[in-house]
Design a protein around this motif. Structure first.
Motif, mmCIF file in Angstrom:
data_model
loop_
_atom_site.group_PDB
_atom_site.id
_atom_site.type_symbol
_atom_site.label_atom_id
_atom_site.label_comp_id
_atom_site.label_asym_id
_atom_site.label_seq_id
_atom_site.Cartn_x
_atom_site.Cartn_y
_atom_site.Cartn_z
ATOM 1 N N GLU A 113 0.829 -1.198 0.000
ATOM 2 C CA GLU A 113 0.000 0.000 0.000
ATOM 3 C C GLU A 113 0.868 1.254 0.000
ATOM 4 O O GLU A 113 0.545 2.247 -0.662
ATOM 5 N N SER A 114 1.973 1.206 0.732
ATOM 6 C CA SER A 114 2.875 2.356 0.760
ATOM 7 C C SER A 114 3.622 2.538 -0.553
ATOM 8 O O SER A 114 4.172 3.603 -0.809
ATOM 9 N N GLU A 115 3.620 1.507 -1.400
ATOM 10 C CA GLU A 115 4.281 1.585 -2.696
ATOM 11 C C GLU A 115 3.327 1.901 -3.834
ATOM 12 O O GLU A 115 3.731 1.883 -4.991
ATOM 13 N N GLY A 116 2.086 2.164 -3.543
ATOM 14 C CA GLY A 116 1.156 2.525 -4.592
ATOM 15 C C GLY A 116 -0.082 1.663 -4.662
ATOM 16 O O GLY A 116 -0.935 1.883 -5.518
ATOM 17 N N GLY A 117 -0.220 0.657 -3.793
ATOM 18 C CA GLY A 117 -1.431 -0.151 -3.788
ATOM 19 C C GLY A 117 -1.142 -1.628 -3.827
ATOM 20 O O GLY A 117 -0.253 -2.078 -4.556
ATOM 21 N N ALA A 118 -1.878 -2.388 -3.029
ATOM 22 C CA ALA A 118 -1.732 -3.840 -2.988
ATOM 23 C C ALA A 118 -2.848 -4.490 -3.787
ATOM 24 O O ALA A 118 -3.982 -4.007 -3.783
ATOM 25 N N TYR A 253 4.230 7.076 -13.474
ATOM 26 C CA TYR A 253 4.403 8.257 -12.629
ATOM 27 C C TYR A 253 5.792 8.861 -12.709
ATOM 28 O O TYR A 253 6.043 9.892 -12.098
ATOM 29 N N GLY A 254 6.702 8.201 -13.400
ATOM 30 C CA GLY A 254 8.057 8.720 -13.467
ATOM 31 C C GLY A 254 8.770 8.661 -12.138
ATOM 32 O O GLY A 254 9.643 9.475 -11.854
ATOM 33 N N PRO A 262 2.668 6.917 -1.543
ATOM 34 C CA PRO A 262 1.707 6.765 -2.627
ATOM 35 C C PRO A 262 2.180 7.485 -3.865
ATOM 36 O O PRO A 262 3.039 8.364 -3.802
ATOM 37 N N PRO A 263 1.682 7.124 -5.035
ATOM 38 C CA PRO A 263 2.063 7.794 -6.260
ATOM 39 C C PRO A 263 1.761 9.276 -6.169
ATOM 40 O O PRO A 263 0.795 9.691 -5.524
ATOM 41 N N PRO A 264 2.618 10.104 -6.808
ATOM 42 C CA PRO A 264 2.391 11.540 -6.720
ATOM 43 C C PRO A 264 1.068 11.936 -7.335
ATOM 44 O O PRO A 264 0.728 11.520 -8.429
#
Length: 301
Positions: A113-118, A253-254, A262-264
């Motif tokens: 989740e901290s990397e963009g979603g599980a 997202y670059g 989370p993603p910017p």
């Protein structure tokens, strides 16, 4: 070499994540502590009864001279206990993962989740999850024994048995330790254990870079307990690499910094811009150099 270094980085990032999230670090310590207590109790009991087991296993020595009989059974008892200790090192991770399946599932999900979603987990009851985890661990242990048993006998060869064989043993243990740890995130994706093995075979250097340092650290007493939460966190990050999710996220997202979070998303000004543009009576701001086709307030007829 790039994959080898990447595996080490994932191990380090997982440890940093766990240490930086104290509540989840403590949460992940509980199964490892319980497994440590169980192993310590079993090894202590074996140390007390190793002599009796040795006497039971060597009835042919009953008529020997006392010195030779006691020497044989003493050596047998020592080798039995040392063998049990080595087996405990190899199986500690598997047992800890089975005991702590609900704990490490939550921890791994939080990392993703901290990397963009599980990804959504499989809708199965808890007993079914534990049973699958146990079966997968037995499969991994069986495959590992296919390599470690021949290496054990090759270890008696002169020169090679003291140099090459130990190095190969650490590589085999590191590879299968990685296979055990990625099972948490892989099982959530519904990837069977044979497919996990195939995926790691295609990225052997990545698996070795992650697992071999961990095996060496696990040889230090109590270190395995402290490193388990970070090992599970690092394995979750490694799975995102194996499945290509990191690359898709970076291309979208670059994000090349590899930072957690989370993603910017749009900033406050960007988020409010569409609302201002749609408000009645307010026109969108003009860009420099733009020209009003009707500068005196006229309108097309």
């Amino acid at each position: 070499m790039r994959d080898l270094a990447a595996g080490m980085r994932y191990l380090g990032r997982g440890q940093r994540w766990a240490l930086g999230h104290g509540r989840w670090f403590g949460f992940g310590l509980l199964p490892a502590l319980l497994a440590l207590v169980l192993y310590a109790a079993a090894l202590t009991a074996l140390a007390f009864y190793a002599g009796d087991v040795a006497a039971w296993a060597t009835p042919f020595a009953d008529g020997w001279d006392e010195l030779w009989r006691d020497s044989l059974r003493g050596l047998f008892a020592v080798l039995l206990w040392v063998g049990a200790l080595l087996l405990s090192v190899v199986t500690f991770t598997a047992v800890t993962l089975v005991i702590g399946d609900p704990f490490y599932e939550k921890l791994s999900e939080q990392v993703e989740e901290s990397e963009g979603g599980a990804p959504p987990g499989q809708d199965r009851p808890l007993w079914r999850e534990v049973w699958i985890s146990l079966c997968d661990s037995l499969f991994v242990l069986w495959r590992m024994l296919l390599f470690t048993v021949p290496l054990f006998f090759l270890g008696f060869l002169p020169a090679v048995g003291q140099t090459v064989v130990p190095a190969l043993g650490f590589c085999v243990s590191g590879f299968f330790l990685t296979l055990e740890l990625v099972s948490v995130a892989m099982q959530r994706r519904g990837i069977p254990v044979r497919e996990r093995l195939r995926m790691l075979r295609t990225r052997r250097a990545l698996a070795l870079g992650f697992g071999v340092p961990l095996v060496l650290l696990f040889l230090v007493p109590l270190v395995a307990v402290v490193l388990m939460p970070g090992a599970v966190a690092g394995a979750a990050l490694l799975v995102r690499d194996l499945t290509g999710e990191n690359e898709r996220r970076e291309s979208r997202y670059g994000d090349e910094g590899g930072q957690f979070g989370p993603p910017p998303g749009p900033g406050p000004a960007q988020a409010q811009a569409p609302a201002r543009a749609q408000a009645p009576g307010i026109s969108a701001p003009k860009t420099p150099g733009s020209q009003d086709p009707w500068p005196h307030g006229g309108s097309p007829r």
